[in-house]
Design an enzyme around this catalytic site. Structure first.
Site, PDB file in Angstrom:
ATOM      1  N   ASP A 137       0.796  -1.233   0.000  1.00 34.01           N
ATOM      2  CA  ASP A 137       0.000   0.000   0.000  1.00 34.01           C
ATOM      3  C   ASP A 137       0.825   1.277   0.000  1.00 34.01           C
ATOM      4  O   ASP A 137       0.371   2.322   0.458  1.00 34.01           O
ATOM      5  CB  ASP A 137      -0.910  -0.009   1.237  1.00 34.01           C
ATOM      6  CG  ASP A 137      -0.128  -0.331   2.511  1.00 34.01           C
ATOM      7  OD1 ASP A 137       1.099  -0.099   2.512  1.00 34.01           O
ATOM      8  OD2 ASP A 137      -0.735  -0.803   3.487  1.00 34.01           O
ATOM      9  N   GLU A 155      -0.441  -9.064  -0.973  1.00 37.83           N
ATOM     10  CA  GLU A 155      -0.913  -8.495   0.288  1.00 37.83           C
ATOM     11  C   GLU A 155      -2.120  -7.568   0.037  1.00 37.83           C
ATOM     12  O   GLU A 155      -2.189  -6.427   0.508  1.00 37.83           O
ATOM     13  CB  GLU A 155       0.190  -7.724   1.034  1.00 37.83           C
ATOM     14  CG  GLU A 155      -0.105  -7.518   2.506  1.00 37.83           C
ATOM     15  CD  GLU A 155       0.954  -6.670   3.214  1.00 37.83           C
ATOM     16  OE1 GLU A 155       1.083  -5.470   2.913  1.00 37.83           O
ATOM     17  OE2 GLU A 155       1.662  -7.218   4.072  1.00 37.83           O
ATOM     18  N   GLU A 208      -1.930   5.082   3.337  1.00 40.07           N
ATOM     19  CA  GLU A 208      -1.909   3.682   2.881  1.00 40.07           C
ATOM     20  C   GLU A 208      -3.296   3.066   2.706  1.00 40.07           C
ATOM     21  O   GLU A 208      -3.507   2.259   1.802  1.00 40.07           O
ATOM     22  CB  GLU A 208      -1.074   2.835   3.834  1.00 40.07           C
ATOM     23  CG  GLU A 208       0.419   3.114   3.797  1.00 40.07           C
ATOM     24  CD  GLU A 208       0.840   4.272   4.695  1.00 40.07           C
ATOM     25  OE1 GLU A 208      -0.043   4.933   5.295  1.00 40.07           O
ATOM     26  OE2 GLU A 208       2.056   4.526   4.795  1.00 40.07           O
ATOM     27  N   HIS A 251       7.074   4.752  12.673  1.00 42.72           N
ATOM     28  CA  HIS A 251       7.258   5.527  11.437  1.00 42.72           C
ATOM     29  C   HIS A 251       5.975   6.045  10.814  1.00 42.72           C
ATOM     30  O   HIS A 251       6.016   6.772   9.821  1.00 42.72           O
ATOM     31  CB  HIS A 251       8.019   4.704  10.388  1.00 42.72           C
ATOM     32  CG  HIS A 251       7.198   3.608   9.767  1.00 42.72           C
ATOM     33  ND1 HIS A 251       6.280   3.838   8.785  1.00 42.72           N
ATOM     34  CD2 HIS A 251       7.147   2.284   9.993  1.00 42.72           C
ATOM     35  CE1 HIS A 251       5.716   2.712   8.424  1.00 42.72           C
ATOM     36  NE2 HIS A 251       6.220   1.745   9.149  1.00 42.72           N
ATOM     37  N   ARG A 290       2.979   8.009   9.361  1.00 42.24           N
ATOM     38  CA  ARG A 290       2.801   9.446   9.135  1.00 42.24           C
ATOM     39  C   ARG A 290       1.706  10.045  10.016  1.00 42.24           C
ATOM     40  O   ARG A 290       1.817  11.175  10.468  1.00 42.24           O
ATOM     41  CB  ARG A 290       2.419   9.698   7.670  1.00 42.24           C
ATOM     42  CG  ARG A 290       3.605   9.707   6.750  1.00 42.24           C
ATOM     43  CD  ARG A 290       3.197   9.689   5.294  1.00 42.24           C
ATOM     44  NE  ARG A 290       4.359   9.391   4.477  1.00 42.24           N
ATOM     45  CZ  ARG A 290       5.071  10.315   3.838  1.00 42.24           C
ATOM     46  NH1 ARG A 290       4.713  11.569   3.882  1.00 42.24           N
ATOM     47  NH2 ARG A 290       6.135   9.967   3.137  1.00 42.24           N
ATOM     48  N   HIS A 306      13.793   5.370  12.202  1.00 36.84           N
ATOM     49  CA  HIS A 306      13.474   5.595  10.781  1.00 36.84           C
ATOM     50  C   HIS A 306      14.136   6.892  10.321  1.00 36.84           C
ATOM     51  O   HIS A 306      14.089   7.895  11.045  1.00 36.84           O
ATOM     52  CB  HIS A 306      11.950   5.681  10.639  1.00 36.84           C
ATOM     53  CG  HIS A 306      11.468   5.631   9.218  1.00 36.84           C
ATOM     54  ND1 HIS A 306      11.676   6.658   8.330  1.00 36.84           N
ATOM     55  CD2 HIS A 306      10.799   4.677   8.528  1.00 36.84           C
ATOM     56  CE1 HIS A 306      11.147   6.342   7.155  1.00 36.84           C
ATOM     57  NE2 HIS A 306      10.613   5.144   7.257  1.00 36.84           N
TER      58      HIS A 306
HETATM   59  C1  UD1 Z   1       6.898   4.478   3.465  1.00 30.73           C
HETATM   60  C2  UD1 Z   1       5.471   4.073   3.098  1.00 30.73           C
HETATM   61  C3  UD1 Z   1       4.824   3.317   4.237  1.00 30.73           C
HETATM   62  C4  UD1 Z   1       5.689   2.168   4.681  1.00 30.73           C
HETATM   63  C5  UD1 Z   1       7.075   2.691   5.013  1.00 30.73           C
HETATM   64  C6  UD1 Z   1       7.986   1.553   5.358  1.00 30.73           C
HETATM   65  C7  UD1 Z   1       4.258   5.627   1.657  1.00 30.73           C
HETATM   66  C8  UD1 Z   1       3.359   6.783   1.587  1.00 30.73           C
HETATM   67  N1  UD1 Z   1       4.664   5.272   2.868  1.00 30.73           N
HETATM   68  O1  UD1 Z   1       6.801   5.418   4.519  1.00 30.73           O
HETATM   69  O2  UD1 Z   1       3.580   2.801   3.792  1.00 30.73           O
HETATM   70  O3  UD1 Z   1       5.100   1.581   5.824  1.00 30.73           O
HETATM   71  O4  UD1 Z   1       7.624   3.354   3.877  1.00 30.73           O
HETATM   72  O5  UD1 Z   1       9.150   2.009   5.973  1.00 30.73           O
HETATM   73  O6  UD1 Z   1       4.589   5.039   0.655  1.00 30.73           O
HETATM   74  N2  UD1 Z   1      14.240   8.268   4.062  1.00 30.73           N
HETATM   75  C9  UD1 Z   1      15.616   8.220   3.974  1.00 30.73           C
HETATM   76  N3  UD1 Z   1      16.199   7.044   3.598  1.00 30.73           N
HETATM   77  C10 UD1 Z   1      15.503   5.921   3.338  1.00 30.73           C
HETATM   78  C11 UD1 Z   1      14.104   5.982   3.452  1.00 30.73           C
HETATM   79  C12 UD1 Z   1      13.483   7.159   3.806  1.00 30.73           C
HETATM   80  O7  UD1 Z   1      16.310   9.196   4.194  1.00 30.73           O
HETATM   81  O8  UD1 Z   1      16.085   4.874   3.022  1.00 30.73           O
HETATM   82  C13 UD1 Z   1      13.608   9.552   4.462  1.00 30.73           C
HETATM   83  C14 UD1 Z   1      13.534  10.545   3.303  1.00 30.73           C
HETATM   84  O9  UD1 Z   1      13.701  11.828   3.800  1.00 30.73           O
HETATM   85  C15 UD1 Z   1      12.103  10.373   2.818  1.00 30.73           C
HETATM   86  C16 UD1 Z   1      11.381  10.126   4.128  1.00 30.73           C
HETATM   87  O10 UD1 Z   1      12.269   9.297   4.881  1.00 30.73           O
HETATM   88  O11 UD1 Z   1      11.628  11.482   2.109  1.00 30.73           O
HETATM   89  C17 UD1 Z   1      10.044   9.487   4.029  1.00 30.73           C
HETATM   90  O12 UD1 Z   1      10.100   8.349   3.194  1.00 30.73           O
HETATM   91  P1  UD1 Z   1       8.762   7.851   2.431  1.00 30.73           P
HETATM   92  O13 UD1 Z   1       9.074   6.665   1.600  1.00 30.73           O
HETATM   93  O14 UD1 Z   1       8.106   8.984   1.757  1.00 30.73           O
HETATM   94  O15 UD1 Z   1       7.787   7.449   3.586  1.00 30.73           O
HETATM   95  P2  UD1 Z   1       7.948   6.480   4.800  1.00 30.73           P
HETATM   96  O16 UD1 Z   1       7.488   7.246   6.008  1.00 30.73           O
HETATM   97  O17 UD1 Z   1       9.264   5.831   4.818  1.00 30.73           O
HETATM   98  N1  UDP Z   2      13.077  -3.884   9.555  1.00 28.86           N
HETATM   99  C1  UDP Z   2      14.431  -3.918   9.282  1.00 28.86           C
HETATM  100  N2  UDP Z   2      15.259  -3.085   9.985  1.00 28.86           N
HETATM  101  C2  UDP Z   2      14.795  -2.223  10.927  1.00 28.86           C
HETATM  102  C3  UDP Z   2      13.410  -2.191  11.188  1.00 28.86           C
HETATM  103  C4  UDP Z   2      12.570  -3.023  10.473  1.00 28.86           C
HETATM  104  O1  UDP Z   2      14.888  -4.682   8.439  1.00 28.86           O
HETATM  105  O2  UDP Z   2      15.603  -1.512  11.526  1.00 28.86           O
HETATM  106  C5  UDP Z   2      12.194  -4.758   8.765  1.00 28.86           C
HETATM  107  C6  UDP Z   2      11.271  -5.643   9.576  1.00 28.86           C
HETATM  108  O3  UDP Z   2      11.885  -6.880   9.840  1.00 28.86           O
HETATM  109  C7  UDP Z   2      10.042  -5.773   8.672  1.00 28.86           C
HETATM  110  C8  UDP Z   2      10.057  -4.519   7.851  1.00 28.86           C
HETATM  111  O4  UDP Z   2      11.338  -3.918   8.034  1.00 28.86           O
HETATM  112  O5  UDP Z   2      10.194  -6.867   7.781  1.00 28.86           O
HETATM  113  C9  UDP Z   2       8.982  -3.569   8.290  1.00 28.86           C
HETATM  114  O6  UDP Z   2       9.137  -2.371   7.604  1.00 28.86           O
HETATM  115  P1  UDP Z   2       8.594  -0.987   8.117  1.00 28.86           P
HETATM  116  O7  UDP Z   2       8.371  -1.043   9.582  1.00 28.86           O
HETATM  117  O8  UDP Z   2       9.524   0.046   7.585  1.00 28.86           O
HETATM  118  O9  UDP Z   2       7.224  -0.825   7.305  1.00 28.86           O
HETATM  119  P2  UDP Z   2       5.769  -1.455   7.405  1.00 28.86           P
HETATM  120  O10 UDP Z   2       5.876  -2.921   7.583  1.00 28.86           O
HETATM  121  O11 UDP Z   2       5.053  -0.777   8.541  1.00 28.86           O
HETATM  122  O12 UDP Z   2       5.172  -1.077   6.097  1.00 28.86           O
END
Ligand code: UD1
Ligand code: UDP
Length: 402
Positions: A95, A117, A131, A213, A215, A245
């Site tokens: 999602d 999923e 999501e 994490h 939003r 995160h």
């Molecule tokens: C995203 C997904 C969420 C998922 C989560 C898993 C959307 C809207 N949200 O949320 O559904 O549960 O990923 O973790 O798609 N950033 C870094 N490095 C990284 C990743 C992220 O610096 O490797 C920072 C960046 O500033 C980025 C911000 O995190 O802009 C947010 O990342 P984003 O993918 O937009 O949303 P998540 O909150 O990570």
């Molecule tokens: N995970 C990871 N390293 C971390 C935290 C989480 O590899 O430091 C893995 C965890 O095992 C799970 C996945 O990330 O498989 C969950 O991702 P996240 O919490 O970012 O997103 P969500 O599942 O809520 O979409």
């Protein structure tokens, strides 16, 4: 059959790794992998862990980008990949923004979408945000739906999805978890190295592993969680590990409220093997992550879900998880109760895993192989392939850092 799998975030890479492996091994299937790069370091950690090598990495992540900017960049980039590869199916998971934009790009290119999923719902389009809306829209765009559980399948039926388009598969995260657990169990050197890496976590104290994490929790919810963790740490009988995160809105709050608090360890995001190692060690897990709830349920680790609503009601019903909300008092009370009540903790440990048997990927690939590719009359004109606006499209990694 040419199958294009599109993923962009850490959980998509973890959950699609078993599916991509199964596609690669399936006779008659050409598997093409496209990473949108919605995540950067966290995606790289997951791809490396599962030795996935995308043919495309669109590298769309920017630190200050909005959801709309990310959506537009992914839509544009995936459209170019579709024009270049002309797959028979596009496979997406979950999602995220990547999931929605890739499914929409496939729809525009008249390529059928298979959704892994599928069917998770809270019933509230603001939670999780965005999501819940993303996955509802992807349901409308998809041709084949792979819900992980019977509950998710029932949501799809209630929204009018045809029975013939639904296959309950179990969650692919369990397949991934089995692979990680097998690696940890078969390699004592790796186990020792991870023990040494986390040697700062005193084994005389119980381990609480926390992640956050979402939003919709940015700001108030996250601050209330941090306060609860600080108060729990004040007991002095816990070690609290928090992989933080990298979203600046999260990292800044967590560091401002928890850095330097005794017994709280703020960690950079962990690679999946290290995370599962800590998850197995944890006495208690506090999280708003979907994937972590599923893994904790499968490993028999009691989990407190710090959200107002969850789409993983199966874990709560089975008894391995509790939905505790985002109020400081409620989170702290739930932690303290579980620390004090050995019987309640043990009952959570024994709760059954409702999320699957580790064979979800095989079911998904078998269904895809048996699926007739729906005849879709017209395709986007091929002339749009690899036009200048798609300069973000890069073949394979590494890609430039900004
Ligand atoms: C995203 C997904 C969420 C998922 C989560 C898993 C959307 C809207 N949200 O949320 O559904 O549960 O990923 O973790 O798609 N950033 C870094 N490095 C990284 C990743 C992220 O610096 O490797 C920072 C960046 O500033 C980025 C911000 O995190 O802009 C947010 O990342 P984003 O993918 O937009 O949303 P998540 O909150 O990570
Ligand atoms: N995970 C990871 N390293 C971390 C935290 C989480 O590899 O430091 C893995 C965890 O095992 C799970 C996945 O990330 O498989 C969950 O991702 P996240 O919490 O970012 O997103 P969500 O599942 O809520 O979409």
């Amino acid at each position: 059959m040419r199958v294009l799998t599109v993923l962009g975030t850490r959980p998509e890479a973890i959950k699609l790794a078993p599916v991509v492996r199964a596609l690669e091994a399936a006779p008659g299937i050409t598997s093409i992998l496209c990473a949108t790069g919605q995540h950067r370091e966290m995606l790289d950690q997951a791809l490396t862990c599962f030795a996935l090598k995308p043919q495309y990495n669109l590298a769309i992540m920017r630190h200050d980008q909005t959801l709309s900017e990310a959506t537009a960049a992914i839509l544009d980039g995936v459209s170019a990949v579709l024009a270049a590869e002309r797959p028979d199916w596009v496979l997406v998971q979950g999602d995220t923004t990547t999931t929605l934009a890739a499914a929409l790009a496939a729809f525009h290119a008249r390529v059928p979408v298979a959704h892994v999923e599928a069917g998770l719902r809270t019933g509230d389009t603001c939670t999780p945000w965005p999501e819940e809306m993303n996955r509802r829209l992807v349901t409308r765009l998809a041709t084949l739906h792979f819900p992980p559980t019977a509950v998710a399948a029932a949501h799809l039926r209630a929204e009018g999805v045809a029975e013939t388009a639904i296959l309950v598969t179990g969650n692919t995260v369990i397949d991934a978890l089995h692979a990680l657990r097998a690696r940890l169990d078969s390699d004592p050197v790796l186990g020792c190295a991870l023990d040494a890496r986390f040697g700062f976590l005193a084994s005389s104290r119980r381990l609480l592993l926390a992640t956050a994490h979402r939003r919709e929790s940015l700001g108030g919810g996250l601050m209330r969680l941090c306060t609860a963790l600080r108060l729990a740490a004040g007991r002095g009988d816990l070690e609290i590990a928090v992989p933080v995160h990298p979203n600046p809105a999260i990292a800044q709050t967590v560091h401002a409220m928890l850095a330097g608090v005794p017994h709280v360890h703020l960690l950079a995001p962990l690679d999946p093997l290290a995370f599962v190692h800590l998850l197995r060690r944890a006495h208690l897990v506090v999280t708003d992550s979907g994937g972590v709830v599923e893994e904790a349920a499968a490993l028999g680790r009691p989990v407190l879900i710090t959200r107002e609503k969850t789409e993983r009601s199966e874990a709560v019903k089975a008894g391995g998880a509790r939905l505790v909300g985002t109020a400081t008092g409620a989170i702290l009370t739930a932690i303290e109760r579980l620390l004090a009540d050995e019987a309640a903790w043990a009952a959570m440990v024994r709760a059954p895993n409702p999320f699957g048997d580790g064979h979800a990927a095989a079911r998904i690939v078998a269904r895809l192989r048996s699926a007739e590719v729906p005849a879709l009359p017209v395709r986007e004109p091929a002339a749009r392939s690899l036009r200048p606006a798609t300069t973000r499209l890069r073949v394979a990694m590494p890609r430039p850092r900004r």
